[in-house]
Design an enzyme around this catalytic site. Structure first.
Site, PDB file in Angstrom:
ATOM      1  N   SER A 104      36.421  31.403  45.944  1.00 43.32           N
ATOM      2  CA  SER A 104      35.711  31.540  44.679  1.00 43.32           C
ATOM      3  C   SER A 104      36.666  31.417  43.491  1.00 43.32           C
ATOM      4  O   SER A 104      36.380  30.724  42.516  1.00 43.32           O
ATOM      5  CB  SER A 104      35.005  32.896  44.638  1.00 43.32           C
ATOM      6  OG  SER A 104      34.224  32.998  43.481  1.00 43.32           O
TER       7      SER A 104
ATOM      8  N   SER B  42      29.008  32.847  40.463  1.00 41.55           N
ATOM      9  CA  SER B  42      29.509  34.182  40.179  1.00 41.55           C
ATOM     10  C   SER B  42      30.740  34.398  41.034  1.00 41.55           C
ATOM     11  O   SER B  42      30.748  34.057  42.225  1.00 41.55           O
ATOM     12  CB  SER B  42      28.446  35.241  40.471  1.00 41.55           C
ATOM     13  OG  SER B  42      28.916  36.493  40.008  1.00 41.55           O
ATOM     14  N   GLU B  43      31.792  34.954  40.437  1.00 47.58           N
ATOM     15  CA  GLU B  43      33.093  34.970  41.085  1.00 47.58           C
ATOM     16  C   GLU B  43      33.150  35.872  42.318  1.00 47.58           C
ATOM     17  O   GLU B  43      34.107  35.818  43.078  1.00 47.58           O
ATOM     18  CB  GLU B  43      34.196  35.340  40.088  1.00 47.58           C
ATOM     19  CG  GLU B  43      34.097  36.742  39.509  1.00 47.58           C
ATOM     20  CD  GLU B  43      33.321  36.776  38.192  1.00 47.58           C
ATOM     21  OE1 GLU B  43      32.429  35.918  37.994  1.00 47.58           O
ATOM     22  OE2 GLU B  43      33.608  37.664  37.379  1.00 47.58           O
ATOM     23  N   ASN B  44      32.131  36.689  42.518  1.00 46.39           N
ATOM     24  CA  ASN B  44      32.134  37.475  43.749  1.00 46.39           C
ATOM     25  C   ASN B  44      31.709  36.659  44.972  1.00 46.39           C
ATOM     26  O   ASN B  44      31.689  37.191  46.076  1.00 46.39           O
ATOM     27  CB  ASN B  44      31.278  38.750  43.607  1.00 46.39           C
ATOM     28  CG  ASN B  44      29.857  38.463  43.208  1.00 46.39           C
ATOM     29  OD1 ASN B  44      29.607  37.617  42.344  1.00 46.39           O
ATOM     30  ND2 ASN B  44      28.912  39.153  43.812  1.00 46.39           N
TER      31      ASN B  44
END
Lengths: 227, 216, 227, 216
Positions: free
Chosen positions: D89, D47-49
């Site tokens: 990320s 997940s990009e967070n």
């Protein structure tokens, strides 16, 4: 089940071909993947392009690659050292191509490759011989040189612990180029002192997430073998 | 005249490094500055190979080949020190987060250019390492060098003749004969060793050294 | 002795002035420095430029800054949310300037600022409205947009533990923008759940070295206070 | 015709994700794909967070507000997962390290353009988040959407009319009525639900869909 561990250094480098570009981690004695390099030398390959901070010291590691004349081109920041005689001889004989890059630009270009950037404007080297012929630009009053990413087919690096998903932690200043080279190479091969079970590495302390690592080879340190 | 030896030069530089400063000491002579920093003050030593908070050299037998500085000498880590990779390390430098870099040099110009990476001699193998990154790698860049070559030529010059490492980046030059400011306004004298006069400094360097900053 | 710890959020933000540019960490509920933002609101400043992923949710944090009309311009990736009504009202009234940046470009531009790069060529956004008017370039067959670094006067971030030298570790996905914002701001202020003695943080696991952090404020989490 | 519901669509996408793949599932419909990945295979969800190795949603009462995905929903971490900051990320994404991104979309063009961030409606507040990064953020980018709007217009189009998110980046489109390839060669049919013919697909989309890849 995904298991990126490979039994031997020989197996880990078995698919590297003539003409490959290879990043090699390490700064001085710290972080040099000696056993992976030995296995690479044993492959008998030619015309390699090596990206590494130095061009080898003494007789081992990158210096041995030089001695065996496996390297067509080296991209590095500091080839000349008191005991870099194998590189020195090749260079003076015109048998190796040298691309000299300031150390921080080397790191930034490797990181840019791993991060998918097309180019970066860096202030380092502006106005010097190492920026000759390169595009420059003044941005907000400061001068910058345009530098391009450095990609590689393989990265050979050394870490302290790894797991079967390729997560890595390093030890002290042996970390140096490892994390960014793993990101910039199509296939990153890490030799580690120990492979630990999944979940043993603190998820807050993993330095290189497994996504950047394709192979992990356990190589017990010589000091541990002697003990 | 009371020429400073290398230890005295290192002590002189150390005197200008305040508590709380983040400092990179270049390979060679600048590394000696660490020995003269006050032990009771927090001064943060960075080495570009990926360590912040370096302590003194380890006791003999306690060297760790994976804990070294940029000169590849064994070092120690203080409580509160930490490790990071090369891209973060040079971001620290290039991004202007360090307060002071201390570098050796072949030549420094009156306007703050530095030449310290390559003699330009034919056949010499070039090697730059972190020199060009360090030259722009802190809020203030100091040079530490002997003022004159063995043959008596000034290394503080109107214009560098050796290949440049960086342009207009040096602010201060610490030498065995005195301390000099350099920059857009040209070179000036901050202090001179006893017995080395302003006139001698000007004659030795061939520069019209400003003396306004010289404490009376 | 250097001690970057500050007793209160109020003291930590006391020198922020009208017109300052302020990075604010956090993504969703994770990593939002609520107490620092509350202290900032209490200062009664005007014309701030805020750099943050979102433009605020509900009534707290960045949303409260919006409600109090303290922000002249916001640079963010995702202002519109179900409960971003304070931002929405300002936007529709023409009372706030919005610079919309793809989230990864936002991260890359903040990182570029911290790393001292002059500009970067990034592929994200090429050919879209968000690249209109921007310089583009085809490099090795791929199209890139030139993007500039985002610097700030202050960064307000949240971490888990810090020490008196400013070293920080984070907790889970609360890490998000903290490490790069600390690098890109002149003055980085971190609220932490705990200040630990020097040496208590593992030097291999420190995420933000103290050099990037100017002030550390202990703010015990509400959950711990309630316990 | 046997139109796939959202669960069946998610299961269909999941079938094309091989073991060992590094995958980002976009907010909304694509997030459901996670529920249909085989539990006995190692598939890595990013997940990009700032998290890799996400596990299923936590049991009620065990949510951690500091362990969330990009949709701001609580998640868990598998053994072997890890955390990283936003720049790392998105480097993971932009640098092509992920194998597959699955995205929702308003429209996808025959040549692989995607529009999924903005309707372009006057007065609408634009918000892009990671959409443009995700659109170029993996070796293969899949879209998952209903083929037709509620009013019956095709979302697989010759040329997007909504503002673009990315150009030529989509390779495959999973819909409730079938699976389509898109790219430089134009759009093609991979499979269609029973009762939805090639002719109907061509008529519905207005595209000259190539049917050579369609299994007999």
């Amino acid at each position: 089940m995904i298991d990126k561990s490979v039994a031997s250094a020989q197996a880990a480098v078995a698919d590297i071909q003539d003409g490959a570009s290879i990043m090699i981690g390490g700064f001085g004695t710290a972080g040099m993947p000696d056993e992976l390099i030995e296995a690479l030398i044993a492959r008998g390959l030619r015309d390699l392009t090596v990206i590494s901070n130095n061009a080898g010291n003494g007789e081992t590691g990158v210096a041995a690659l030089m001695r065996e004349k496996r390297v067509r081109k080296i991209i590095c920041s500091f080839p000349r050292q008191a005991d870099s005689h194998h590189f020195d001889a090749l260079y003076h004989a015109g048998e190796i191509e040298l691309e000299l890059v300031p150390q921080g630009n080397l790191a930034a270009r490797i990181q840019a490759a791993g991060a998918g950037l097309g180019a970066i404007f860096t202030p380092t080297g502006f106005g010097t011989q190492l920026a000759e012929g390169k595009e420059t630009r003044n941005i907000d009053g400061r001068d910058y040189v345009l530098e391009y990413p450095i990609h590689a087919d393989f990265a050979l690096i050394k870490a302290q612990q790894g797991d079967r998903w390729g997560n890595l932690i390093y030890r002290k200043t042996a970390r140096n180029f490892g994390p960014i080279m793993a990101m910039a190479a199509k296939t990153a091969i890490a030799q580690v002192a120990e492979i630990v079970p999944l979940g043993a590495l603190d998820p807050e302390a993993v330095v290189t997430p497994g996504i950047f690592v394709q192979r992990v080879v356990p190589i017990m340190p010589a000091s541990a073998l002697a003990a | 005249m009371e020429r400073l030896d290398r230890k005295a030069m290192a002590a002189r530089v150390a005197r200008d490094i305040p508590e709380g400063a983040y400092v990179n000491l270049g390979i060679g002579l600048p590394t000696m500055v660490a020995n003269y920093l006050p032990a009771d003050k927090d001064i943060f030593l960075q080495s570009e190979n990926g360590v912040l908070g370096m302590g003194p050299a380890p006791a003999p037998g306690l060297e760790d080949p994976e804990l070294i500085n940029a000169g590849k000498q064994p070092v120690t880590l203080l409580d509160g020190g930490c490790f990071f990779h090369h891209a973060d390390s040079f971001a620290m430098m290039r991004g202007g987060h360090l307060d002071i870099c201390v570098l050796g040099a072949f030549q420094v110009s009156a306007t703050g250019d530095i030449a310290n990476w390559h003699t330009g001699a034919p056949g010499a193998i070039p090697a730059v390492g972190g020199a060009m990154d360090l030259a722009i790698g802190a809020k203030q860049i100091f040079v530490m060098m002997e003022l004159l070559t063995k043959s008596g030529e000034s290394k503080l010059v109107e214009r560098c003749t050796y290949p440049l490492t960086g342009i207009g980046c040096i602010s201060r030059v610490y030498t065995d004969l005195g301390t000099f400011s350099v920059g857009p306004q040209g070179a000036g004298i901050i202090d001179l060793v006893p017995g080395f006069s302003i006139e001698e400094a000007r004659r030795s360097t061939g520069l019209a050294l400003d003396a306004a900053q010289l404490a009376a």
